[in-house]
Write a protein that holds these residues in place. Structure first.
Motif: not given
Length: 407
Positions: A216, A219-220, A302, A307, A311, A314-315, A342, A346
């Motif tokens: 993850l 992505l962020v 992001a 993404h 993201a 997912c979060a 982190k 994903v």
């Protein structure tokens, strides 16, 4: 008009009684997991006009040491979240930190009493200030005067104000449906791998060919842009953990930077705000605007707009929140740790499938923002009218044109 208005105590308008939760300890797991909704002060605070969302349920043992209140009961919080109120839409139980009010149908309208209570909230909160813990006792609650007109006038005023709330409730239901659609789509495509064309897809290990596993954190970015509240415009939106709803990515309320003092974190529109204290509360939102937030919030941005949807979903997923809970540090006040989170895996598809996913989800996110803005405008219009209507400052007929304009 005002000659029709008289002062009443709450117990002169109907039945008043505290909720019941006799068993100790209150969190005994033997009481929970049944069919009876158990509403707590946080549920009341999170509600609009009607109370129907809850985090816990009682079983038969839990019900035996409590009380089942009926729809139409006005729930008033007297501890933790002081003087919040909402009307039960379904049968439910609540603890003694919530007071139940059942209107005498010959004297009072429940909705009007709720709106009148809203205008007394600050005074009730002030009366609740204590040395160790704020508390509005039943005795204190019954000392307040409720200036009330005739029943017919109450009903007419309540009809105008509740029309705004009905529009808000309708938009809120649409928000919940759209969030669930986005959540289901994420789970279908990225958890169960039932994406378009999955029937003929080949797998390379656990992932479809062309997909790759990323952290993850790829992505962020975890933003730690600290700022003192006095260094920003006083009207800058401030989002505390108390503002972030449970199990919803739509942020509906916030206050201003002028109301806080300690170091905060800057965030931008479309940042993901994750409440890291007690992560099992499932407080994750997609910021609809920029501002400052509590230092107990993880601010995720992001790296690429492509993404963002993946993201955010997912979060805010149950699986990620469960992972954050299981890996949190501390017992009494567990905190999620981004250094651990982190690395959460994903599944990232090829660009074409990701674009197709964004084509579905990003318009949903835009609609969520639009509905949220509409609700904010409706609340503002209602809140302008509310104190004037329930005090008799303006005539009922003068508010009907405002309502028609809002619709």
């Amino acid at each position: 008009m005002r000659e029709e208005w008289r002062d009443f105590k709450l117990d002169q308008l109907g039945f008043v009684g505290r909720g019941r939760s006799r068993h100790r300890p209150r969190n005994d797991p033997r009481l929970y997991g049944g069919q009876y909704p158990f509403f707590q002060t946080g549920d009341v605070k999170a509600a609009e006009l009607y109370l129907q969302q809850y985090e816990a349920t009682y079983n038969e043992l839990g019900l035996a040491q409590s009380k089942l209140w009926q729809p139409g009961t006005l729930c008033i919080t007297i501890a933790a979240n002081i003087a919040e109120s909402a009307i039960l839409a379904i049968p439910g139980c609540f603890p003694d930190s919530v007071v139940g009010f059942v209107a005498d149908p010959k004297v009072a309208d429940t909705k009007f009493v709720k709106y009148k209570l809203d205008t007394l909230k600050l005074a009730m909160q002030s009366a609740s200030l204590g040395t160790t813990q704020d508390n509005l006792s039943l005795d204190k609650l019954l000392r307040f005067d409720f200036l009330i007109p005739t029943l017919l006038t109450q009903q007419r005023i309540a009809a105008i104000l509740s029309a705004y709330d009905d529009l808000i409730e309708n938009n809120t239901r649409r928000i919940a449906i759209l969030e669930e659609m986005a959540r289901r789509l994420y789970e279908e495509w990225f958890v169960h791998f039932r994406f378009p064309g999955h029937e003929t897809a080949e797998f390379d290990g656990d992932l479809p060919k062309g997909w790759r596993a990323v952290d993850l954190g790829a992505l962020v970015d975890d933003r730690r842009d600290a700022v003192q509240p006095y260094a920003v415009d006083p009207s800058t939106p401030y989002v505390g953990l108390e503002h972030i709803p449970r199990r919803s990515i739509t942020l509906r309320e916030w206050s201003e930077a002028s109301t806080v003092q300690s170091t905060k974190l800057l965030f931008r529109e479309d940042d993901i705000l994750f409440g890291k204290i007690r992560p099992y509360f499932h407080k994750v939102v997609l910021a609809p605007l920029g501002g400052v937030t509590s230092s107990d919030t993880i601010v995720l941005r992001a790296y690429s707009a492509d993404h963002l949807a993946l993201a955010a979903l997912c979060a805010s997923s149950d699986a990620f929140v469960d992972h954050a809970t299981q890996t949190s540090n501390g017992t009494k006040m567990p905190r999620a740790d981004w250094k651990v989170l982190k690395s959460y895996p994903v599944a990232l598809p090829d660009d074409a499938l990701l674009a197709r996913f964004n084509g579905f989800v990003l318009p949903l996110f835009a609609t969520l923002k639009s509905l949220n803005r509409k609700n904010a405008n409706l609340r503002a219009q209602r809140d302008l009218l509310l104190p004037k209507l329930v005090s008799g400052e303006i005539d009922v007929s003068g508010a009907e044109a405002e309502l028609e304009a809002a619709e």
